[in-house]
Design an enzyme around this catalytic site. Structure first.
Site, PDB file in Angstrom:
ATOM      1  N   GLY A 122       0.826  -1.217   0.000  1.00 24.32           N
ATOM      2  CA  GLY A 122       0.000   0.000   0.000  1.00 24.32           C
ATOM      3  C   GLY A 122       0.853   1.257   0.000  1.00 24.32           C
TER       4      GLY A 122
ATOM      5  N   ARG B 108      -1.936   8.340   4.037  1.00 26.50           N
ATOM      6  CA  ARG B 108      -2.182   9.191   5.209  1.00 26.50           C
ATOM      7  C   ARG B 108      -0.902   9.615   5.925  1.00 26.50           C
ATOM      8  NH1 ARG B 108      -6.626   4.994   7.402  1.00 26.50           N
ATOM      9  NH2 ARG B 108      -5.431   3.687   5.976  1.00 26.50           N
TER      10      ARG B 108
ATOM     11  N   GLY C 273     -11.341  -1.771  11.418  1.00 26.66           N
ATOM     12  CA  GLY C 273     -12.558  -2.524  11.127  1.00 26.66           C
ATOM     13  C   GLY C 273     -13.177  -3.028  12.428  1.00 26.66           C
TER      14      GLY C 273
ATOM     15  N   LYS D 140      39.405  12.096  19.424  1.00 24.63           N
ATOM     16  CA  LYS D 140      39.078  11.295  18.243  1.00 24.63           C
ATOM     17  C   LYS D 140      40.223  10.357  17.940  1.00 24.63           C
ATOM     18  CE  LYS D 140      40.462  11.745  14.268  1.00 24.63           C
ATOM     19  NZ  LYS D 140      40.993  12.239  12.999  1.00 24.63           N
TER      20      LYS D 140
ATOM     21  N   TYR E  19      41.709  19.496  22.291  1.00 21.60           N
ATOM     22  CA  TYR E  19      41.439  18.571  21.197  1.00 21.60           C
ATOM     23  C   TYR E  19      42.581  17.575  21.092  1.00 21.60           C
ATOM     24  CZ  TYR E  19      41.091  16.440  16.646  1.00 21.60           C
ATOM     25  OH  TYR E  19      41.041  15.507  15.645  1.00 21.60           O
TER      26      TYR E  19
ATOM     27  N   SER F 268      49.384  24.483  29.651  1.00 27.90           N
ATOM     28  CA  SER F 268      48.174  25.050  29.059  1.00 27.90           C
ATOM     29  C   SER F 268      48.475  25.653  27.694  1.00 27.90           C
ATOM     30  CB  SER F 268      47.626  26.151  29.971  1.00 27.90           C
ATOM     31  OG  SER F 268      47.135  25.566  31.154  1.00 27.90           O
TER      32      SER F 268
ATOM     33  N   ARG G   2      61.667  25.390  22.152  1.00 26.41           N
ATOM     34  CA  ARG G   2      63.063  24.939  22.240  1.00 26.41           C
ATOM     35  C   ARG G   2      63.255  24.243  23.581  1.00 26.41           C
ATOM     36  NH1 ARG G   2      65.235  27.309  17.967  1.00 26.41           N
ATOM     37  NH2 ARG G   2      64.431  29.351  17.356  1.00 26.41           N
TER      38      ARG G   2
HETATM   39  C1  UD1 Z   1      -6.940  -2.802   7.547  1.00 30.05           C
HETATM   40  C2  UD1 Z   1      -8.148  -3.737   7.723  1.00 30.05           C
HETATM   41  C3  UD1 Z   1      -8.949  -3.302   8.944  1.00 30.05           C
HETATM   42  C4  UD1 Z   1      -8.046  -3.332  10.172  1.00 30.05           C
HETATM   43  C5  UD1 Z   1      -6.812  -2.468   9.947  1.00 30.05           C
HETATM   44  C6  UD1 Z   1      -5.848  -2.665  11.099  1.00 30.05           C
HETATM   45  C7  UD1 Z   1      -8.824  -4.504   5.501  1.00 30.05           C
HETATM   46  C8  UD1 Z   1      -9.791  -4.359   4.390  1.00 30.05           C
HETATM   47  N1  UD1 Z   1      -8.993  -3.704   6.545  1.00 30.05           N
HETATM   48  O1  UD1 Z   1      -7.433  -1.515   7.261  1.00 30.05           O
HETATM   49  O2  UD1 Z   1     -10.057  -4.151   9.146  1.00 30.05           O
HETATM   50  O3  UD1 Z   1      -8.773  -2.869  11.304  1.00 30.05           O
HETATM   51  O4  UD1 Z   1      -6.134  -2.830   8.732  1.00 30.05           O
HETATM   52  O5  UD1 Z   1      -4.695  -1.881  10.941  1.00 30.05           O
HETATM   53  O6  UD1 Z   1      -7.943  -5.359   5.406  1.00 30.05           O
HETATM   54  N2  UD1 Z   1      -1.864  -3.355   1.446  1.00 30.05           N
HETATM   55  C9  UD1 Z   1      -1.356  -3.997   0.360  1.00 30.05           C
HETATM   56  N3  UD1 Z   1      -2.038  -3.930  -0.823  1.00 30.05           N
HETATM   57  C10 UD1 Z   1      -3.204  -3.260  -0.953  1.00 30.05           C
HETATM   58  C11 UD1 Z   1      -3.734  -2.601   0.193  1.00 30.05           C
HETATM   59  C12 UD1 Z   1      -3.034  -2.674   1.384  1.00 30.05           C
HETATM   60  O7  UD1 Z   1      -0.304  -4.616   0.404  1.00 30.05           O
HETATM   61  O8  UD1 Z   1      -3.764  -3.257  -2.063  1.00 30.05           O
HETATM   62  C13 UD1 Z   1      -1.113  -3.411   2.718  1.00 30.05           C
HETATM   63  C14 UD1 Z   1      -0.647  -2.057   3.200  1.00 30.05           C
HETATM   64  O9  UD1 Z   1       0.662  -1.776   2.729  1.00 30.05           O
HETATM   65  C15 UD1 Z   1      -0.683  -2.206   4.706  1.00 30.05           C
HETATM   66  C16 UD1 Z   1      -1.751  -3.252   4.953  1.00 30.05           C
HETATM   67  O10 UD1 Z   1      -1.965  -3.906   3.721  1.00 30.05           O
HETATM   68  O11 UD1 Z   1       0.545  -2.667   5.235  1.00 30.05           O
HETATM   69  C17 UD1 Z   1      -3.045  -2.646   5.478  1.00 30.05           C
HETATM   70  O12 UD1 Z   1      -3.528  -1.682   4.561  1.00 30.05           O
HETATM   71  P1  UD1 Z   1      -4.215  -0.346   5.084  1.00 30.05           P
HETATM   72  O13 UD1 Z   1      -4.618   0.448   3.893  1.00 30.05           O
HETATM   73  O14 UD1 Z   1      -3.377   0.297   6.100  1.00 30.05           O
HETATM   74  O15 UD1 Z   1      -5.545  -0.959   5.751  1.00 30.05           O
HETATM   75  P2  UD1 Z   1      -6.477  -0.270   6.802  1.00 30.05           P
HETATM   76  O16 UD1 Z   1      -7.366   0.673   6.105  1.00 30.05           O
HETATM   77  O17 UD1 Z   1      -5.690   0.219   7.922  1.00 30.05           O
HETATM   78 CA    CA Z   2      -3.446   0.199   8.470  1.00 29.79          CA
END
Ligand code: UD1
Ligand code: CA
Length: 451
Positions: A11, A15, A139, A349, A364, A403, A441
């Site tokens: 991801g 944010r 979630g 050093k 130093y 000194s 000297r």
């Molecule tokens: C996710 C969970 C949520 C949970 C929360 C906890 C889902 C749908 N939701 O939400 O229920 O409470 O984490 O932190 O799973 N990533 C990928 N590929 C993608 C999307 C994400 O590899 O296409 C990876 C991101 O890099 C990250 C992780 O998955 O490390 C979680 O993704 P993020 O977007 O942070 O999920 P949340 O919205 O936090």
């Molecule tokens: Ca997350």
């Protein structure tokens, strides 16, 4: 029974508002993705599968050999991310543990508990939950009358009633592998076209198969990082964890909130750490020492009963009973033998100071070998750099450096030799001799007893 781990790190981490991939941001000085890989590596001998996508090259470079990579070219959700590992893992493991790379404080023991619980489960999924007053956008866990998990609802899709649920999905799952590979393809895209891994829970429930939610009571550990506010929370939580460990090992921390101890550091019993002190890297501090306040010590060794007050110590060694500061600076290769003393505004050093040598003020010392029981007067400087090369200064045992002496290297001052205040020493001073003036000297030789 073969166990495989998948860590999702594809991801963007929008944010975070950063040019750097979220999972490369450090917590406690180490990229969060490396922390999660370490937690996984202790669970199973098989290297974890890391799903990369956004900033994939940078993540691959940072991780190196520590994981096996799978690419998710388009970030279509956490469910889609796991699908990318199917070809690599199908038929290779009976159980698959999946978690997110943005949970840097997750412990291996917690993963083990989850795996044990899934072993007892006749259903295909066990997942970790936490109950917290602040839902952090996680979630929500929906349980049925029998206590089994029947749904996981993302905050943006919650009904007002579901929004009030305080049991949250942490994002750590143990799956029965065959069921996982079979059912991932049954996921359907949700908002923004994303396939949610979390939808596997209601899918299993709809098949009449039990989904177990294991409640975890350490909220700190399951902090998922989405913003820099969360990043700072994780940093503080890790600091609390490390500081608590050392306090229970017998180290006094006057103010744990302003004490920063790297996990690789080691500290002896009855040492006292004063506020605003950073102990960084593979530093080792012996027992009964006083460190701080306002000190930064990195990759250094400090002995027993040392005092380091308001000073910076980098890649240096202090033997037992060395006292430095306030405002001393030790740079790479500084070696202070036992009972040496270094006062304010000194810098050393790549030099060794012999036992009982004193260097009280404004000096130093670079690229030098200083003997035992030497007095280095205020303002002494080793002029070690001639514009091209670094040159060495040698000062013998029991020497007295007046000194404001300039020791123009390469130069040797012998055992029991002395230099006058303000002298500029450009030639070697023999044992027991006195050198004065600019340039210095030799005066008549005096024995140390007549000095
Ligand atoms: C996710 C969970 C949520 C949970 C929360 C906890 C889902 C749908 N939701 O939400 O229920 O409470 O984490 O932190 O799973 N990533 C990928 N590929 C993608 C999307 C994400 O590899 O296409 C990876 C991101 O890099 C990250 C992780 O998955 O490390 C979680 O993704 P993020 O977007 O942070 O999920 P949340 O919205 O936090
Ligand atoms: Ca997350």
């Amino acid at each position: 029974m073969e166990l495989a781990t998948i860590i999702l790190a594809a991801g963007q981490g929008t944010r975070m508002k950063s040019d750097t991939a979220k999972v490369l941001h450090p917590v406690g000085g180490k990229a969060m993705v490396l922390r999660t890989i370490e937690a996984a590596a202790r669970l199973s001998p098989r290297p974890p599968i890391l799903v990369v996508g956004h900033e994939a090259d940078a993540v691959r470079t940072a991780v190196g050999e520590r994981a096996q990579f799978v690419t998710q070219a388009q970030q279509l959700g956490t469910g889609h991310a796991v699908m990318q590992a199917a070809d690599v893992l199908r038929g290779q493991a009976e159980m698959v543990v999946v978690f997110y790379a943005d949970m840097p404080l997750l412990r291996t023991e917690t993963l083990r508990r989850l795996v044990d619980s899934q072993r007892q489960n006749r259903g295909p999924v066990t997942l970790l939950t936490v109950t917290a007053p602040d839902p952090r956008g996680f979630g929500r866990i929906v349980r049925g009358a029998d206590g089994l998990v029947i749904n996981i609802v993302e905050e943006r899709e919650c009904t007002p009633e579901q929004l009030r649920i305080r049991e949250l999905n942490v994002g750590v799952y143990a799956f029965e592998a065959n069921w996982l590979w079979e059912n991932l393809s049954r996921l359907t895209p949700k908002s923004k076209g994303e396939y949610y891994l979390t939808d596997l829970a209601p899918l299993a429930a709809s098949q009449g198969l039990p989904v177990i939610g294991v409640e975890h009571d350490d909220l700190d550990e399951v902090i998922g990082i989405n913003t820099r506010v969360h990043l700072a929370e994780a940093e503080a939580a890790l600091r609390r964890r490390v500081n608590q460990y050392w306090m229970l090992e017998g180290v006094t921390l006057i103010d744990p909130a302003t004490t920063y101890i790297h996990e690789d550091a080691r500290i002896g019993q009855d040492t006292v750490i004063y506020p605003n002190t950073h102990i960084v890297g593979k530093t080792v501090i012996g027992p009964h020492s006083q460190i701080g306040p306002n000190s930064v010590i990195s990759d250094s060794q400090i002995g027993t009963k040392c005092v380091v007050n308001s000073s910076v110590v980098e890649e240096a060694v202090l033997e037992d009973r060395v006292r430095i500061g306030p405002f001393a600076r030790l740079r790479k290769g500084a070696y202070l033998a036992e009972d040496t003393y270094m006062g304010n505004f000194g810098e050393v050093k790549n030099s060794r100071l012999g036992p009982h040598t004193h260097m009280g003020h404004f000096s130093y010392v670079g690229d030098a070998e200083i003997g035992a029981d030497v007095n280095i007067g205020a303002g002494t400087i080793t002029c070690n750099f001639d514009g091209v090369n670094k040159n060495k200064t040698v000062v013998g045992d029991h020497a007295f450096i007046g000194s404001d002496t300039m020791l123009v290297a390469p130069v040797t001052v012998g055992n029991n030799a002395r230099t006058g205040a303000g002298s500029v020493v450009t030639h070697d001073v023999p044992d027991g001799a006195l050198a004065v003036g600019v340039p210095a000297r030799l005066r008549e030789a005096r024995s140390p007893d007549s000095a």
